[in-house]
Design a protein around this motif. Structure first.
Motif, PDB file in Angstrom:
ATOM      1  N   ALA A  55       0.843  -1.198   0.000  1.00 42.17           N
ATOM      2  CA  ALA A  55       0.000   0.000   0.000  1.00 42.17           C
ATOM      3  C   ALA A  55       0.877   1.247   0.000  1.00 42.17           C
ATOM      4  O   ALA A  55       2.003   1.237   0.519  1.00 42.17           O
ATOM      5  N   LEU A  56       0.345   2.306  -0.575  1.00 37.20           N
ATOM      6  CA  LEU A  56       1.064   3.581  -0.547  1.00 37.20           C
ATOM      7  C   LEU A  56       1.091   4.123   0.871  1.00 37.20           C
ATOM      8  O   LEU A  56       0.100   4.008   1.602  1.00 37.20           O
ATOM      9  N   THR A  69       1.381   2.403  -7.581  1.00 36.55           N
ATOM     10  CA  THR A  69      -0.037   2.079  -7.564  1.00 36.55           C
ATOM     11  C   THR A  69      -0.453   1.691  -8.976  1.00 36.55           C
ATOM     12  O   THR A  69       0.013   2.274  -9.948  1.00 36.55           O
ATOM     13  N   LYS A  98       0.641   6.922   3.612  1.00 34.96           N
ATOM     14  CA  LYS A  98      -0.416   7.937   3.695  1.00 34.96           C
ATOM     15  C   LYS A  98      -0.018   9.238   2.992  1.00 34.96           C
ATOM     16  O   LYS A  98      -0.842   9.874   2.348  1.00 34.96           O
ATOM     17  N   ARG A  99       1.256   9.608   3.097  1.00 33.58           N
ATOM     18  CA  ARG A  99       1.698  10.872   2.496  1.00 33.58           C
ATOM     19  C   ARG A  99       1.504  10.888   0.977  1.00 33.58           C
ATOM     20  O   ARG A  99       1.370  11.944   0.379  1.00 33.58           O
ATOM     21  N   TYR A 100       1.492   9.719   0.341  1.00 32.53           N
ATOM     22  CA  TYR A 100       1.257   9.652  -1.101  1.00 32.53           C
ATOM     23  C   TYR A 100      -0.220   9.423  -1.412  1.00 32.53           C
ATOM     24  O   TYR A 100      -0.709   9.890  -2.431  1.00 32.53           O
ATOM     25  N   GLU A 101      -0.903   8.699  -0.550  1.00 34.49           N
ATOM     26  CA  GLU A 101      -2.347   8.518  -0.732  1.00 34.49           C
ATOM     27  C   GLU A 101      -3.052   9.869  -0.727  1.00 34.49           C
ATOM     28  O   GLU A 101      -3.966  10.105  -1.496  1.00 34.49           O
ATOM     29  N   GLU A 102      -2.607  10.737   0.166  1.00 35.49           N
ATOM     30  CA  GLU A 102      -3.244  12.049   0.322  1.00 35.49           C
ATOM     31  C   GLU A 102      -2.733  13.071  -0.689  1.00 35.49           C
ATOM     32  O   GLU A 102      -3.312  14.142  -0.826  1.00 35.49           O
ATOM     33  N   HIS A 103      -1.634  12.759  -1.389  1.00 31.51           N
ATOM     34  CA  HIS A 103      -1.056  13.674  -2.378  1.00 31.51           C
ATOM     35  C   HIS A 103      -0.646  12.901  -3.629  1.00 31.51           C
ATOM     36  O   HIS A 103       0.545  12.763  -3.933  1.00 31.51           O
ATOM     37  N   PRO A 104      -1.627  12.384  -4.369  1.00 29.18           N
ATOM     38  CA  PRO A 104      -1.283  11.604  -5.563  1.00 29.18           C
ATOM     39  C   PRO A 104      -0.514  12.414  -6.600  1.00 29.18           C
ATOM     40  O   PRO A 104       0.134  11.838  -7.466  1.00 29.18           O
ATOM     41  N   TYR A 107       7.504   3.172  -4.382  1.00 31.43           N
ATOM     42  CA  TYR A 107       6.073   3.081  -4.109  1.00 31.43           C
ATOM     43  C   TYR A 107       5.351   3.155  -5.439  1.00 31.43           C
ATOM     44  O   TYR A 107       5.703   3.966  -6.296  1.00 31.43           O
ATOM     45  N   ARG A 160       0.099  -4.602 -12.231  1.00 29.94           N
ATOM     46  CA  ARG A 160       0.165  -4.505 -10.769  1.00 29.94           C
ATOM     47  C   ARG A 160       1.203  -5.489 -10.212  1.00 29.94           C
ATOM     48  O   ARG A 160       1.964  -5.174  -9.306  1.00 29.94           O
TER      49      ARG A 160
END
Length: 144
Positions: free
Chosen positions: A38-39, A76, A41-47, A74, A85
Motif C-alpha cells: 500500500a502507498l 499504484t 499515507k503521504r502519497y495517498e493524500e497527495h497523488p 512506491y 500490478r
C-alpha cells in the motif's frame, strides 16, 4: 556485487518464477499483484507527488525516495490490471531497501529474465522495463 549479479531479493523472485511451469508463473504474478504494498499515507493524500509511467498500458503511478541510502519504490496500479500490478509489486518488493548503487546495478533486462516473455505480451514486459528505467533515472537525477 558485479553488474551480472542480482541483489538477493530480486534473484530469489527470478528463481521462484523460473522454478515454475509457464502457466504457473502467471499465478505467481497474480500473487504479487495481490501483494503490492500500500502507498504510505503521504502519497495517498497527495497523488500529485506520484509520477505516471506512460509506457504502461494501465495507469501506473510511482514514486522513488531514498532515506539513509535505502531506496523505497512506491507504486499504484489498478486491481483490474493484475499483470501490471504484479510487475509493480515485484519491483517495489525487490528494490526496496537496496542502496542507490545496488539499484543502479540491476540489469536493465531484469524484467525479461523472470520467465514471463511467452506468457505476457511484449508490451507488458516493456512496461515493467520502463518502471525499472524510471526508477534508475530518478536515482541518477537526485543523487542526494
Amino acid at each position: 556485487m558485479t553488474s551480472t549479479e542480482l541483489p538477493e531479493k530480486l534473484a530469489e523472485i527470478r528463481d521462484d518464477f523460473l522454478a515454475l511451469e509457464e502457466q504457473d508463473r502467471l499465478l505467481l504474478l497474480l500473487e504479487f499483484a495481490d501483494a503490492l504494498p500500500a502507498l504510505p499515507k503521504r502519497y495517498e493524500e497527495h497523488p500529485d507527488l506520484l509520477e505516471r509511467v506512460v509506457e504502461c498500458q494501465s495507469p501506473v503511478f510511482m514514486f522513488v525516495e531514498v532515506e539513509d541510502d535505502a531506496v523505497h519504490l512506491y507504486a499504484t496500479a489498478p486491481r483490474e490490471s493484475p499483470t501490471t500490478r504484479g510487475f509493480a509489486s515485484i519491483l517495489a518488493q525487490g528494490l526496496s531497501g537496496l542502496s542507490r548503487a545496488e539499484v543502479l546495478l540491476v540489469p536493465d533486462d531484469y524484467p525479461s529474465s523472470i520467465g514471463l516473455t511467452k506468457a505476457v505480451s511484449p508490451l507488458r514486459i516493456r512496461g515493467m522495463t520502463a518502471m525499472l528505467a524510471r526508477t534508475k533515472r530518478r536515482l541518477r537525477e537526485d543523487p542526494a
